[in-house]
Scaffold this active site. Structure first.
Site, PDB file in Angstrom:
ATOM      1  N   THR A 133       0.819  -1.212   0.000  1.00  0.00           N
ATOM      2  CA  THR A 133       0.000   0.000   0.000  1.00  0.00           C
ATOM      3  C   THR A 133       0.850   1.258   0.000  1.00  0.00           C
ATOM      4  OG1 THR A 133      -1.586   1.247   1.361  1.00  0.00           O
ATOM      5  CG2 THR A 133      -0.098  -0.213   2.518  1.00  0.00           C
ATOM      6  N   ASP A 134       0.273   2.357  -0.474  1.00  0.00           N
ATOM      7  CA  ASP A 134       0.976   3.636  -0.414  1.00  0.00           C
ATOM      8  C   ASP A 134       1.044   4.188   1.005  1.00  0.00           C
ATOM      9  OD1 ASP A 134      -1.707   4.316  -0.101  1.00  0.00           O
ATOM     10  OD2 ASP A 134      -1.762   5.764  -1.737  1.00  0.00           O
ATOM     11  N   GLU A 135       0.262   3.628   1.926  1.00  0.00           N
ATOM     12  CA  GLU A 135       0.230   4.149   3.296  1.00  0.00           C
ATOM     13  C   GLU A 135       1.551   3.937   4.035  1.00  0.00           C
ATOM     14  OE1 GLU A 135      -3.387   3.623   5.568  1.00  0.00           O
ATOM     15  OE2 GLU A 135      -4.438   2.982   3.752  1.00  0.00           O
ATOM     16  N   TYR A 159      -1.750  -0.426  11.039  1.00  0.00           N
ATOM     17  CA  TYR A 159      -1.890  -1.096   9.742  1.00  0.00           C
ATOM     18  C   TYR A 159      -0.709  -0.805   8.829  1.00  0.00           C
ATOM     19  CZ  TYR A 159      -3.165  -1.462   4.820  1.00  0.00           C
ATOM     20  OH  TYR A 159      -3.141  -1.718   3.476  1.00  0.00           O
ATOM     21  N   LYS A 163       2.324  -3.278   7.333  1.00  0.00           N
ATOM     22  CA  LYS A 163       2.595  -3.471   5.907  1.00  0.00           C
ATOM     23  C   LYS A 163       4.023  -3.041   5.566  1.00  0.00           C
ATOM     24  CE  LYS A 163       0.372  -4.697   2.975  1.00  0.00           C
ATOM     25  NZ  LYS A 163       0.249  -6.089   2.416  1.00  0.00           N
TER      26      LYS A 163
END
Length: 355
Positions: A133-135, A159, A163
């Site tokens: 993810t870009d997060e 989260y 990741k």
């Protein structure tokens, strides 16, 4: 020939499996734990297909993974399996550590053991593709350049931290053991089969039920929106043409504020499913209500997708306008699916989260 897909009954995973089997005759071995967000009905189109083998299982079960790899001898592993909802990670971070870190570690261990035993030709052809993810990159201010593949990791939620940890594990297994890995970091996805805790399906469901449309804070948080089928085509491109050990950012080229997303959804619903003329409201926009912002809410995500475009010749085909119309129409046409996945536990979660 076969591929092994983890998390293939979830939102993005099921879209990928369906698209893959529509594009190729190559067998898919699909393993999913079937947590609340994993749904076998996402795969109903594939009933009777001899090219789809579904296995209920956990990527933390290393013996199961090893047996599947030995039995089906896939040429690639595509890892979608993850706990993925920021709000839930704030309340129950341990589940995210177990699946996203320990689960990925055990999947890597299984893949490495399998890959080590292959002959040289098979080793050269094998790929381990990790979907992230870009997060992991953190948050941007208004005038900051979009996230590139070299942007430093600055995760801000349990989260995204889990990741980020899994991404580092994948990188380490390439540089330490030579495992031929690929990593993709995508922006916010939307489309069919998305569990209605996420913004777009939540707003659609609540609007149709004439419930409050909850907006965190001022609603000005910005995300880049990627239609699920575009994400699937990008993953296929990375799997086919990506360079081992590299990271590819995948974006929809659609930066929009959350409140603008909600306004658009209300307008599309007003067009496709207008409210009754004698009802309590004249437009779905009247249901919008602002609620307390969530802790540590990142303000902006944006993806620089130059690398995947220039190196792999990939661009999204859906505009946000075309993708959101397709998405709303899918939810309107599949109300039985929505009702099936919304349990009492889900309703309690929504009431607690947006109180």
């Amino acid at each position: 020939m076969a591929i092994l897909v983890t998390g293939g009954a979830g939102f993005i995973g099921s879209n990928f499996v369906i698209d893959w089997l529509a594009e190729t005759n190559e067998k898919v071995i699909n393993i999913d734990k079937l947590t609340y967000a994993g749904n076998p009905s996402n795969l109903h189109k594939l009933e009777g297909s001899t090219n789809h083998v579904f296995v209920k299982g956990d990527i933390g079960d290393q013996s199961l993974l090893s047996s599947l790899l030995t039995c089906y001898r896939p040429r690639a592993v595509i890892n979608f399996a993850a706990e993925s909802h920021v709000d839930r990670s704030i309340h129950d971070p341990e589940a995210f550590m177990q699946t996203n870190i320990i689960g990925t570690f055990r999947l890597l261990e299984s893949a490495k053991g399998y890959w080590d035993a292959l002959n040289e030709t098979e080793k050269k052809a094998f790929r381990f593709l990790h979907v992230s993810t870009d997060e992991v990159y953190g948050s941007l201010n208004a005038d900051a350049p979009a996230f590139s593949e070299t942007h430093r990791y600055e995760p801000n939620s349990p989260y995204s931290a889990s990741k980020a940890s899994s991404d580092h594990l994948v990188r380490a297994y390439h540089h330490t053991y030579g495992l031929p890995v690929l990593t993709t970091n995508c922006s916010n996805n939307y489309g069919p089969y998305q569990f209605p805790e996420k913004l777009i399906p939540l707003i659609i469901y609540n609007a149709l039920a004439h419930k409050t449309l909850p907006i965190y804070g001022d609603g000005l948080q910005i995300r880049d929106w990627l239609y699920a089928s575009d994400h699937c085509s990008a993953i296929r491109a990375v799997l086919e043409r990506g360079k081992c050990g590299e990271v590819y950012n995948i974006g929809g080229l659609n930066e929009k504020a959350n409140i603008d997303i909600v306004h658009t959804l209300c307008d599309v619903l007003d067009e496709l499913r207008p409210v009754s003329a004698d009802g309590d409201i004249k437009s779905y926009r009247e249901l919008i209500a602002y609620t307390k912002d969530r802790p540590g809410h990142d303000w902006r995500y944006a993806i620089d997708a130059t690398k995947i475009e220039t190196e792999l010749n990939w661009r999204p085909t859906e505009t946000f306008e075309s993708g959101i119309h397709k998405t709303v129409k899918w939810y309107l046409d599949n109300t039985d699916w929505v009702e099936q996945v919304i349990s009492g536990e889900y309703r309690q979660w929504i009431e607690r989260q947006y109180a």
